[in-house]
Design a protein around this motif. Structure first.
Motif, mmCIF file in Angstrom:
data_model
loop_
_atom_site.group_PDB
_atom_site.id
_atom_site.type_symbol
_atom_site.label_atom_id
_atom_site.label_comp_id
_atom_site.label_asym_id
_atom_site.label_seq_id
_atom_site.Cartn_x
_atom_site.Cartn_y
_atom_site.Cartn_z
ATOM 1 N N PRO A 1 0.815 -1.227 0.000
ATOM 2 C CA PRO A 1 0.000 0.000 0.000
ATOM 3 C C PRO A 1 0.848 1.277 0.000
ATOM 4 C CG PRO A 1 -0.938 -1.578 1.520
ATOM 5 C CD PRO A 1 0.389 -2.135 1.078
ATOM 6 N N LEU A 2 1.940 1.284 0.757
ATOM 7 C CA LEU A 2 2.811 2.460 0.747
ATOM 8 C C LEU A 2 3.421 2.664 -0.640
ATOM 9 C CD1 LEU A 2 4.596 2.122 4.205
ATOM 10 C CD2 LEU A 2 3.090 3.992 3.471
ATOM 11 N N ARG A 3 3.853 1.573 -1.282
ATOM 12 C CA ARG A 3 4.420 1.672 -2.628
ATOM 13 C C ARG A 3 3.371 2.190 -3.600
ATOM 14 N NH1 ARG A 3 5.840 -3.576 -3.818
ATOM 15 N NH2 ARG A 3 7.660 -3.264 -2.479
ATOM 16 N N THR B 1 3.802 5.582 -5.769
ATOM 17 C CA THR B 1 3.807 5.590 -7.238
ATOM 18 C C THR B 1 2.629 6.382 -7.797
ATOM 19 O OG1 THR B 1 2.732 3.417 -7.305
ATOM 20 C CG2 THR B 1 5.129 3.458 -7.481
ATOM 21 N N TRP B 2 1.499 6.347 -7.115
ATOM 22 C CA TRP B 2 0.354 7.149 -7.559
ATOM 23 C C TRP B 2 0.682 8.629 -7.465
ATOM 24 C CZ3 TRP B 2 -2.932 10.817 -5.490
ATOM 25 C CH2 TRP B 2 -4.079 11.101 -6.236
ATOM 26 N N LEU B 3 1.274 9.037 -6.349
ATOM 27 C CA LEU B 3 1.649 10.445 -6.184
ATOM 28 C C LEU B 3 2.663 10.877 -7.236
ATOM 29 C CD1 LEU B 3 1.955 10.700 -2.295
ATOM 30 C CD2 LEU B 3 0.293 11.912 -3.740
ATOM 31 N N LYS B 4 3.558 9.983 -7.587
ATOM 32 C CA LYS B 4 4.594 10.293 -8.575
ATOM 33 C C LYS B 4 3.989 10.619 -9.938
ATOM 34 C CE LYS B 4 8.909 8.290 -10.251
ATOM 35 N NZ LYS B 4 9.795 7.132 -10.156
ATOM 36 N N ARG B 5 2.862 9.997 -10.262
ATOM 37 C CA ARG B 5 2.217 10.200 -11.573
ATOM 38 C C ARG B 5 1.278 11.406 -11.606
ATOM 39 N NH1 ARG B 5 1.209 4.521 -10.870
ATOM 40 N NH2 ARG B 5 -0.920 5.112 -10.433
ATOM 41 N N ASP C 1 2.817 19.077 -3.131
ATOM 42 C CA ASP C 1 2.375 18.010 -2.227
ATOM 43 C C ASP C 1 2.961 18.152 -0.820
ATOM 44 O OD1 ASP C 1 4.991 17.052 -2.333
ATOM 45 O OD2 ASP C 1 4.487 15.213 -3.396
ATOM 46 N N PHE C 2 3.671 19.230 -0.559
ATOM 47 C CA PHE C 2 4.235 19.528 0.763
ATOM 48 C C PHE C 2 5.110 18.391 1.275
ATOM 49 C CE2 PHE C 2 0.304 21.966 0.401
ATOM 50 C CZ PHE C 2 0.812 23.251 0.546
ATOM 51 N N GLY C 3 5.801 17.732 0.373
ATOM 52 C CA GLY C 3 6.721 16.662 0.757
ATOM 53 C C GLY C 3 6.058 15.321 1.022
ATOM 54 N N THR D 1 6.229 9.601 2.113
ATOM 55 C CA THR D 1 5.722 8.266 1.809
ATOM 56 C C THR D 1 6.878 7.346 1.419
ATOM 57 O OG1 THR D 1 3.640 9.233 1.083
ATOM 58 C CG2 THR D 1 4.058 6.959 0.440
ATOM 59 N N LYS D 2 7.809 7.876 0.627
ATOM 60 C CA LYS D 2 8.986 7.099 0.224
ATOM 61 C C LYS D 2 9.802 6.698 1.454
ATOM 62 C CE LYS D 2 12.933 7.469 -2.919
ATOM 63 N NZ LYS D 2 13.601 8.355 -3.883
ATOM 64 N N ALA D 3 9.957 7.618 2.403
ATOM 65 C CA ALA D 3 10.694 7.312 3.636
ATOM 66 C C ALA D 3 9.966 6.245 4.452
ATOM 67 C CB ALA D 3 10.899 8.582 4.456
ATOM 68 N N LEU D 4 8.638 6.349 4.528
ATOM 69 C CA LEU D 4 7.863 5.331 5.245
ATOM 70 C C LEU D 4 7.985 3.959 4.566
ATOM 71 C CD1 LEU D 4 4.598 7.236 6.186
ATOM 72 C CD2 LEU D 4 6.316 6.322 7.756
ATOM 73 N N GLU D 5 7.972 3.959 3.251
ATOM 74 C CA GLU D 5 8.122 2.701 2.513
ATOM 75 C C GLU D 5 9.480 2.070 2.814
ATOM 76 O OE1 GLU D 5 8.110 0.991 -2.069
ATOM 77 O OE2 GLU D 5 7.840 3.137 -1.745
#
Length: 189
Positions: A86-88, A92-96, A103-105, A110-114
């Motif tokens: 789910p984190l991934r 990836t959704w945010l990246k697109r 997005d205020f980081g 999310t990447k750090a949490l992943e």
């Protein structure tokens, strides 16, 4: 004392010692390994942590058996399904999303949490099957290859040429002293 580290502890760099994590970071940074792992993940939905654990076990001199592999897969399954994927997916959704305002980081957070979730999964795997990390002898690439093939067999009983090429790259990341020809030969035997 709580044996499971908190996210705050991980973020502060206070993660418990985990030689598997150290191995994974070193292997993953080697040329082509990240891409090969992600290609296999994209093709089959494999858990890269389990693939790297398979390589690490072989690097430690341990040949995984089918029962051990099934236990490792079961140990990681819920964490993968409920947390890592789910984190991934969110990342990836945010990246697109080009149309979103700043997005205020959020994507970086999310990447750090992943990454923290991946680290925790590796800790779960390491604790599930603790292996000795002796440095006395160089690792046997055939053992690393056999372990990785055992894991991949649950997704692709007959690996394609692309699968074998990716495994060869990952094998060389796990055993950097192995030549490309030795990696291919190790995977074929």
């Amino acid at each position: 004392m709580n044996p499971t580290p908190t996210m705050d502890a991980l973020a502060a760099g206070n993660a418990p010692e985990n030689p598997f994590w150290d191995f994974s970071l070193a292997a993953y940074e080697r040329s082509g390994v990240a891409e090969a792992c992600l290609d296999l993940q994209e093709r089959y939905g494999i858990d890269v942590n389990l693939l790297l654990f398979s390589a690490w076990a072989g690097h430690c001199g341990h040949s995984l058996g089918a029962n051990e592999m099934a236990g490792l897969i079961a140990a990681a399954a819920a964490w993968q399904v409920e947390v890592v994927r789910p984190l991934r997916s969110v990342r990836t959704w945010l990246k697109r999303q080009d149309h979103l305002p700043e997005d205020f980081g959020l994507r970086e957070q999310t990447k750090a949490l992943e990454l923290q979730a991946e680290m925790l999964e590796q800790l779960l795997l390491h604790r599930h099957l603790t292996l000795e990390t002796g440095d006395a002898m160089p690792p046997d690439p055939r053992r690393v290859a056999a372990n990785m093939r055992l894991y991949l067999a649950s997704f692709a009983p007959k690996p394609s040429d692309a699968d074998m090429a990716d495994l060869a790259v990952i094998l060389r990341g796990a055993c950097p002293e192995t030549t490309p020809l030795e990696a291919i030969w190790s995977l074929g035997n």
